[in-house]
Motif scaffolding. Structure first.
Motif, PDB file in Angstrom:
ATOM      1  N   TRP A  56       2.118   7.029  -6.849  1.00 19.13           N
ATOM      2  CA  TRP A  56       1.193   8.103  -7.220  1.00 19.13           C
ATOM      3  C   TRP A  56       1.772   9.481  -6.907  1.00 19.13           C
ATOM      4  CZ3 TRP A  56      -2.376   9.809 -10.133  1.00 19.13           C
ATOM      5  CH2 TRP A  56      -3.105  10.954  -9.800  1.00 19.13           C
ATOM      6  N   VAL A  57       2.385   9.608  -5.734  1.00 22.00           N
ATOM      7  CA  VAL A  57       2.901  10.904  -5.299  1.00 22.00           C
ATOM      8  C   VAL A  57       4.063  11.372  -6.177  1.00 22.00           C
ATOM      9  CG1 VAL A  57       4.093  12.121  -3.418  1.00 22.00           C
ATOM     10  CG2 VAL A  57       2.140  10.625  -2.928  1.00 22.00           C
ATOM     11  N   PHE A  58       4.974  10.459  -6.483  1.00 18.91           N
ATOM     12  CA  PHE A  58       6.196  10.856  -7.177  1.00 18.91           C
ATOM     13  C   PHE A  58       6.178  10.599  -8.678  1.00 18.91           C
ATOM     14  CE2 PHE A  58       7.537  10.116  -2.773  1.00 18.91           C
ATOM     15  CZ  PHE A  58       8.158  11.328  -2.503  1.00 18.91           C
ATOM     16  N   GLU A  59       5.376   9.637  -9.132  1.00 21.43           N
ATOM     17  CA  GLU A  59       5.389   9.303 -10.562  1.00 21.43           C
ATOM     18  C   GLU A  59       4.015   9.406 -11.215  1.00 21.43           C
ATOM     19  OE1 GLU A  59       7.474   5.683 -11.475  1.00 21.43           O
ATOM     20  OE2 GLU A  59       8.730   5.841  -9.691  1.00 21.43           O
ATOM     21  N   LYS A  60       2.995   9.755 -10.422  1.00 24.21           N
ATOM     22  CA  LYS A  60       1.631   9.895 -10.924  1.00 24.21           C
ATOM     23  C   LYS A  60       1.140   8.613 -11.626  1.00 24.21           C
ATOM     24  CE  LYS A  60       1.437  14.063  -9.404  1.00 24.21           C
ATOM     25  NZ  LYS A  60       0.644  14.334  -8.170  1.00 24.21           N
ATOM     26  N   LYS A  61       1.586   7.456 -11.103  1.00 24.90           N
ATOM     27  CA  LYS A  61       1.150   6.171 -11.640  1.00 24.90           C
ATOM     28  C   LYS A  61       0.101   5.554 -10.718  1.00 24.90           C
ATOM     29  CE  LYS A  61       5.466   4.994 -14.018  1.00 24.90           C
ATOM     30  NZ  LYS A  61       6.579   4.009 -14.124  1.00 24.90           N
ATOM     31  N   LYS A  62      -1.051   5.223 -11.303  1.00 20.11           N
ATOM     32  CA  LYS A  62      -2.116   4.619 -10.511  1.00 20.11           C
ATOM     33  C   LYS A  62      -1.998   3.084 -10.544  1.00 20.11           C
ATOM     34  CE  LYS A  62      -5.631   8.233 -10.982  1.00 20.11           C
ATOM     35  NZ  LYS A  62      -7.023   8.541 -11.406  1.00 20.11           N
ATOM     36  N   VAL A  63      -2.237   2.486  -9.385  1.00 20.06           N
ATOM     37  CA  VAL A  63      -2.249   1.026  -9.276  1.00 20.06           C
ATOM     38  C   VAL A  63      -3.652   0.581  -8.879  1.00 20.06           C
ATOM     39  CG1 VAL A  63      -1.246  -0.997  -8.138  1.00 20.06           C
ATOM     40  CG2 VAL A  63       0.168   1.024  -8.571  1.00 20.06           C
ATOM     41  N   ASP A  64      -4.185  -0.386  -9.595  1.00 23.20           N
ATOM     42  CA  ASP A  64      -5.519  -0.898  -9.296  1.00 23.20           C
ATOM     43  C   ASP A  64      -5.567  -1.388  -7.845  1.00 23.20           C
ATOM     44  OD1 ASP A  64      -7.913  -2.341  -9.071  1.00 23.20           O
ATOM     45  OD2 ASP A  64      -7.842  -2.972 -11.165  1.00 23.20           O
ATOM     46  N   PRO A  65      -6.510  -0.854  -7.028  1.00 19.48           N
ATOM     47  CA  PRO A  65      -6.608  -1.277  -5.616  1.00 19.48           C
ATOM     48  C   PRO A  65      -6.749  -2.799  -5.461  1.00 19.48           C
ATOM     49  CG  PRO A  65      -8.011   0.623  -6.035  1.00 19.48           C
ATOM     50  CD  PRO A  65      -7.506   0.173  -7.364  1.00 19.48           C
ATOM     51  N   ARG A  66      -7.394  -3.445  -6.430  1.00 20.39           N
ATOM     52  CA  ARG A  66      -7.549  -4.900  -6.342  1.00 20.39           C
ATOM     53  C   ARG A  66      -6.199  -5.608  -6.441  1.00 20.39           C
ATOM     54  NH1 ARG A  66     -12.064  -5.326 -10.953  1.00 20.39           N
ATOM     55  NH2 ARG A  66     -10.580  -3.812 -11.800  1.00 20.39           N
ATOM     56  N   MET A 102       0.836  -1.197   0.000  1.00 19.36           N
ATOM     57  CA  MET A 102       0.000   0.000   0.000  1.00 19.36           C
ATOM     58  C   MET A 102       0.874   1.252   0.000  1.00 19.36           C
ATOM     59  SD  MET A 102      -2.932  -1.281   2.696  1.00 19.36           S
ATOM     60  CE  MET A 102      -3.861   0.251   2.636  1.00 19.36           C
ATOM     61  N   TRP A 103       1.969   1.208   0.769  1.00 20.30           N
ATOM     62  CA  TRP A 103       2.895   2.349   0.811  1.00 20.30           C
ATOM     63  C   TRP A 103       3.538   2.528  -0.556  1.00 20.30           C
ATOM     64  CZ3 TRP A 103       8.194   2.811   0.100  1.00 20.30           C
ATOM     65  CH2 TRP A 103       8.761   4.030   0.480  1.00 20.30           C
ATOM     66  N   ASN A 104       3.913   1.421  -1.209  1.00 28.81           N
ATOM     67  CA  ASN A 104       4.518   1.517  -2.541  1.00 28.81           C
ATOM     68  C   ASN A 104       3.554   2.133  -3.544  1.00 28.81           C
ATOM     69  OD1 ASN A 104       6.969   0.423  -1.809  1.00 28.81           O
ATOM     70  ND2 ASN A 104       6.368  -1.688  -2.274  1.00 28.81           N
ATOM     71  N   ALA A 105       2.278   1.751  -3.472  1.00 23.73           N
ATOM     72  CA  ALA A 105       1.276   2.300  -4.387  1.00 23.73           C
ATOM     73  C   ALA A 105       1.112   3.802  -4.172  1.00 23.73           C
ATOM     74  CB  ALA A 105      -0.050   1.586  -4.178  1.00 23.73           C
ATOM     75  N   CYS A 106       1.140   4.202  -2.902  1.00 23.46           N
ATOM     76  CA  CYS A 106       1.034   5.635  -2.571  1.00 23.46           C
ATOM     77  C   CYS A 106       2.240   6.406  -3.104  1.00 23.46           C
ATOM     78  CB  CYS A 106       0.924   5.793  -1.061  1.00 23.46           C
ATOM     79  SG  CYS A 106       0.762   7.503  -0.506  1.00 23.46           S
ATOM     80  N   THR A 107       3.425   5.821  -2.964  1.00 24.86           N
ATOM     81  CA  THR A 107       4.658   6.465  -3.432  1.00 24.86           C
ATOM     82  C   THR A 107       4.653   6.628  -4.952  1.00 24.86           C
ATOM     83  OG1 THR A 107       5.882   5.515  -1.583  1.00 24.86           O
ATOM     84  CG2 THR A 107       7.179   6.297  -3.455  1.00 24.86           C
TER      85      THR A 107
END
Length: 228
Positions: free
Chosen positions: A8-18, A1-6
Protein backbone atom coordinates in the motif's frame (compact mmCIF):
# COMPACT_ATOMS: atom_id res chain seq x y z
CA UNK A 1 0.65 -8.04 7.36
CA UNK A 2 3.94 -6.18 6.84
CA UNK A 3 3.91 -7.15 3.15
CA UNK A 4 0.36 -5.83 2.76
CA UNK A 5 1.38 -2.55 4.39
CA UNK A 6 4.42 -2.26 2.10
CA UNK A 7 2.31 -2.85 -1.01
CA UNK A 8 0.00 0.00 0.00
CA UNK A 9 2.74 2.45 0.96
CA UNK A 10 4.94 1.96 -2.10
CA UNK A 11 2.59 0.64 -4.80
CA UNK A 12 -0.85 1.81 -3.62
CA UNK A 13 -2.13 -1.77 -3.95
CA UNK A 14 -4.85 -2.84 -1.53
CA UNK A 15 -5.01 -6.41 -0.22
CA UNK A 16 -8.25 -7.81 1.16
CA UNK A 17 -7.78 -8.13 4.98
CA UNK A 18 -9.47 -11.54 4.83
CA UNK A 19 -6.77 -12.75 2.44
CA UNK A 20 -4.07 -11.42 4.77
CA UNK A 21 -5.61 -13.19 7.77
CA UNK A 22 -5.99 -16.47 5.85
CA UNK A 23 -2.35 -16.39 4.72
CA UNK A 24 -1.22 -15.56 8.24
CA UNK A 25 -3.19 -18.45 9.71
CA UNK A 26 -1.76 -20.85 7.11
CA UNK A 27 1.79 -19.76 7.87
CA UNK A 28 1.18 -19.98 11.60
CA UNK A 29 -0.19 -23.51 11.19
CA UNK A 30 2.90 -24.56 9.24
CA UNK A 31 5.18 -23.11 11.94
CA UNK A 32 3.27 -24.90 14.73
CA UNK A 33 3.34 -28.23 12.88
CA UNK A 34 7.05 -27.88 12.12
CA UNK A 35 7.76 -27.16 15.79
CA UNK A 36 5.71 -30.12 16.98
CA UNK A 37 7.31 -32.44 14.45
CA UNK A 38 10.83 -31.37 15.47
CA UNK A 39 10.01 -31.78 19.16
CA UNK A 40 8.45 -35.21 18.58
CA UNK A 41 11.48 -36.38 16.64
CA UNK A 42 13.85 -35.07 19.34
CA UNK A 43 11.95 -36.89 22.08
CA UNK A 44 11.47 -40.23 20.36
CA UNK A 45 13.81 -40.33 17.39
CA UNK A 46 12.46 -40.00 13.85
CA UNK A 47 12.49 -43.76 13.25
CA UNK A 48 10.60 -44.54 16.46
CA UNK A 49 7.63 -42.27 15.76
CA UNK A 50 4.53 -44.43 15.50
CA UNK A 51 1.72 -42.60 13.80
CA UNK A 52 -0.97 -42.86 11.18
CA UNK A 53 0.05 -44.71 8.03
CA UNK A 54 -1.54 -44.16 4.60
CA UNK A 55 -3.83 -46.77 3.05
CA UNK A 56 -2.28 -49.30 0.66
CA UNK A 57 -2.67 -48.97 -3.08
CA UNK A 58 -4.35 -52.39 -2.96
CA UNK A 59 -6.32 -54.05 -0.17
CA UNK A 60 -5.22 -57.19 1.69
CA UNK A 61 -7.62 -59.68 0.13
CA UNK A 62 -7.48 -61.92 3.20
CA UNK A 63 -9.81 -59.54 5.01
CA UNK A 64 -12.11 -58.54 2.16
CA UNK A 65 -15.82 -59.17 2.35
CA UNK A 66 -16.18 -58.75 -1.41
CA UNK A 67 -13.42 -58.71 -4.01
CA UNK A 68 -13.57 -56.97 -7.36
CA UNK A 69 -10.98 -56.50 -10.06
CA UNK A 70 -10.67 -52.74 -9.57
CA UNK A 71 -9.11 -52.01 -6.16
CA UNK A 72 -7.64 -48.58 -6.98
CA UNK A 73 -8.39 -45.43 -5.05
CA UNK A 74 -8.31 -46.97 -1.58
CA UNK A 75 -8.96 -44.55 1.28
CA UNK A 76 -8.60 -45.13 5.01
CA UNK A 77 -11.33 -44.56 7.58
CA UNK A 78 -10.36 -44.13 11.22
CA UNK A 79 -13.08 -44.26 13.87
CA UNK A 80 -13.14 -43.84 17.63
CA UNK A 81 -15.46 -43.15 20.56
CA UNK A 82 -15.02 -40.87 23.57
CA UNK A 83 -17.00 -40.74 26.82
CA UNK A 84 -17.72 -37.54 28.75
CA UNK A 85 -17.90 -37.20 32.53
CA UNK A 86 -21.69 -37.02 32.20
CA UNK A 87 -21.71 -40.31 30.30
CA UNK A 88 -22.39 -38.98 26.80
CA UNK A 89 -20.74 -40.73 23.87
CA UNK A 90 -18.80 -38.87 21.17
CA UNK A 91 -18.50 -40.72 17.86
CA UNK A 92 -15.79 -39.59 15.44
CA UNK A 93 -14.66 -40.60 11.96
CA UNK A 94 -12.02 -39.30 9.55
CA UNK A 95 -11.44 -40.39 5.94
CA UNK A 96 -7.99 -39.78 4.43
CA UNK A 97 -6.25 -40.63 1.17
CA UNK A 98 -2.80 -42.07 0.52
CA UNK A 99 -1.01 -38.74 1.09
CA UNK A 100 -2.83 -37.96 4.34
CA UNK A 101 -5.28 -35.37 2.98
CA UNK A 102 -8.67 -35.36 4.71
CA UNK A 103 -11.46 -36.38 2.35
CA UNK A 104 -14.21 -36.31 4.97
CA UNK A 105 -14.78 -36.07 8.71
CA UNK A 106 -17.89 -36.37 10.85
CA UNK A 107 -18.95 -36.50 14.48
CA UNK A 108 -21.97 -37.12 16.64
CA UNK A 109 -22.84 -36.56 20.30
CA UNK A 110 -24.99 -39.41 21.58
CA UNK A 111 -26.67 -39.88 24.95
CA UNK A 112 -26.57 -43.60 25.71
CA UNK A 113 -25.64 -46.01 28.49
CA UNK A 114 -23.46 -48.55 26.73
CA UNK A 115 -20.14 -50.33 27.28
CA UNK A 116 -16.84 -49.13 25.84
CA UNK A 117 -16.87 -51.98 23.30
CA UNK A 118 -20.38 -51.08 22.18
CA UNK A 119 -19.34 -47.43 21.84
CA UNK A 120 -16.40 -48.42 19.63
CA UNK A 121 -18.71 -50.58 17.50
CA UNK A 122 -21.21 -47.71 17.18
CA UNK A 123 -18.37 -45.39 16.11
CA UNK A 124 -17.36 -47.84 13.40
CA UNK A 125 -20.95 -48.23 12.20
CA UNK A 126 -21.30 -44.44 12.18
CA UNK A 127 -18.09 -43.98 10.19
CA UNK A 128 -18.90 -46.64 7.62
CA UNK A 129 -22.44 -45.42 7.09
CA UNK A 130 -21.43 -41.82 6.41
CA UNK A 131 -18.47 -42.90 4.27
CA UNK A 132 -20.79 -45.03 2.15
CA UNK A 133 -23.26 -42.14 1.80
CA UNK A 134 -20.36 -40.02 0.51
CA UNK A 135 -19.47 -42.75 -2.04
CA UNK A 136 -16.25 -43.93 -0.39
CA UNK A 137 -16.73 -47.61 -1.11
CA UNK A 138 -13.16 -48.90 -1.47
CA UNK A 139 -11.79 -48.59 2.05
CA UNK A 140 -9.54 -49.81 4.79
CA UNK A 141 -11.03 -49.19 8.22
CA UNK A 142 -8.89 -48.76 11.33
CA UNK A 143 -9.91 -48.89 14.99
CA UNK A 144 -7.85 -48.98 18.18
CA UNK A 145 -10.28 -51.55 19.65
CA UNK A 146 -8.57 -54.90 19.08
CA UNK A 147 -11.52 -56.97 20.32
CA UNK A 148 -13.86 -55.34 17.82
CA UNK A 149 -11.42 -55.73 14.91
CA UNK A 150 -10.96 -59.43 15.71
CA UNK A 151 -14.72 -59.94 15.80
CA UNK A 152 -15.01 -58.43 12.33
CA UNK A 153 -12.00 -60.21 10.88
CA UNK A 154 -13.02 -63.64 12.16
CA UNK A 155 -16.76 -63.09 11.65
CA UNK A 156 -17.37 -65.09 14.82
CA UNK A 157 -20.73 -64.60 16.50
CA UNK A 158 -21.65 -64.23 20.15
CA UNK A 159 -24.87 -63.43 21.93
CA UNK A 160 -24.42 -59.82 22.97
CA UNK A 161 -25.51 -56.28 22.22
CA UNK A 162 -22.14 -55.71 20.55
CA UNK A 163 -22.83 -58.59 18.14
CA UNK A 164 -26.00 -56.84 16.96
CA UNK A 165 -23.92 -53.80 15.97
CA UNK A 166 -21.23 -56.02 14.42
CA UNK A 167 -23.91 -57.74 12.34
CA UNK A 168 -25.15 -54.33 11.17
CA UNK A 169 -21.58 -53.43 10.15
CA UNK A 170 -21.17 -56.70 8.22
CA UNK A 171 -24.47 -56.16 6.41
CA UNK A 172 -23.43 -52.62 5.44
CA UNK A 173 -19.99 -53.77 4.26
CA UNK A 174 -21.67 -56.00 1.67
CA UNK A 175 -22.59 -52.79 -0.17
CA UNK A 176 -18.93 -51.68 -0.43
CA UNK A 177 -16.66 -52.39 -3.36
CA UNK A 178 -14.00 -53.57 -0.92
CA UNK A 179 -13.49 -53.21 2.83
CA UNK A 180 -10.69 -54.42 5.09
CA UNK A 181 -10.55 -54.07 8.87
CA UNK A 182 -7.29 -53.33 10.65
CA UNK A 183 -6.23 -52.73 14.26
CA UNK A 184 -4.35 -49.50 14.95
CA UNK A 185 -2.70 -48.58 18.28
CA UNK A 186 -3.99 -45.43 19.95
CA UNK A 187 -0.89 -43.53 18.76
CA UNK A 188 -2.00 -44.21 15.18
CA UNK A 189 -5.61 -43.23 15.83
CA UNK A 190 -5.18 -39.86 17.52
CA UNK A 191 -7.02 -37.82 14.89
CA UNK A 192 -10.15 -39.98 15.12
CA UNK A 193 -9.94 -39.84 18.91
CA UNK A 194 -9.66 -36.05 18.82
CA UNK A 195 -12.67 -35.98 16.47
CA UNK A 196 -14.65 -38.10 18.93
CA UNK A 197 -13.76 -35.77 21.82
CA UNK A 198 -14.73 -32.67 19.82
CA UNK A 199 -18.03 -34.36 18.94
CA UNK A 200 -19.04 -34.35 22.62
CA UNK A 201 -19.75 -30.64 22.12
CA UNK A 202 -22.02 -31.12 19.08
CA UNK A 203 -25.79 -30.76 19.25
CA UNK A 204 -26.32 -32.64 15.98
CA UNK A 205 -24.42 -34.75 13.50
CA UNK A 206 -21.83 -32.56 11.76
CA UNK A 207 -20.06 -33.52 8.53
CA UNK A 208 -17.12 -31.88 6.74
CA UNK A 209 -16.18 -32.72 3.15
CA UNK A 210 -12.47 -32.36 2.34
CA UNK A 211 -12.05 -30.66 5.70
CA UNK A 212 -12.17 -31.19 9.45
CA UNK A 213 -12.86 -29.08 12.58
CA UNK A 214 -10.21 -26.45 13.23
CA UNK A 215 -9.56 -28.10 16.62
CA UNK A 216 -7.87 -31.08 14.95
CA UNK A 217 -6.32 -29.47 11.86
CA UNK A 218 -2.88 -29.14 13.45
CA UNK A 219 -2.96 -32.82 14.46
CA UNK A 220 -3.86 -33.85 10.90
CA UNK A 221 -1.03 -31.72 9.50
CA UNK A 222 1.43 -33.12 12.05
CA UNK A 223 0.88 -36.74 11.10
CA UNK A 224 0.71 -35.87 7.44
CA UNK A 225 4.15 -34.27 7.80
CA UNK A 226 5.51 -37.43 9.45
CA UNK A 227 4.67 -39.60 6.42
CA UNK A 228 6.18 -37.20 3.88
Amino acid sequence: MWNACTLWVFEKKKVDPRVVVARTNNLLGEVIVAGKKEKLQEETGARDVQGWTPPPRGVDKAYLYRVYDNLSGVCKINTDAAVSVEGNIGLGMVVRDEVGDVLMSAGRNWSARITALQAEAEAMWFGLRYAYDASFINVQLESDCLVLVKLLQSRTKEESRTQVIVSDICNLVCSFLACAFKFAPRTCNKVAHAMAKVSLLFEEVLVWMEDCPSDICSLVMLYKALIE
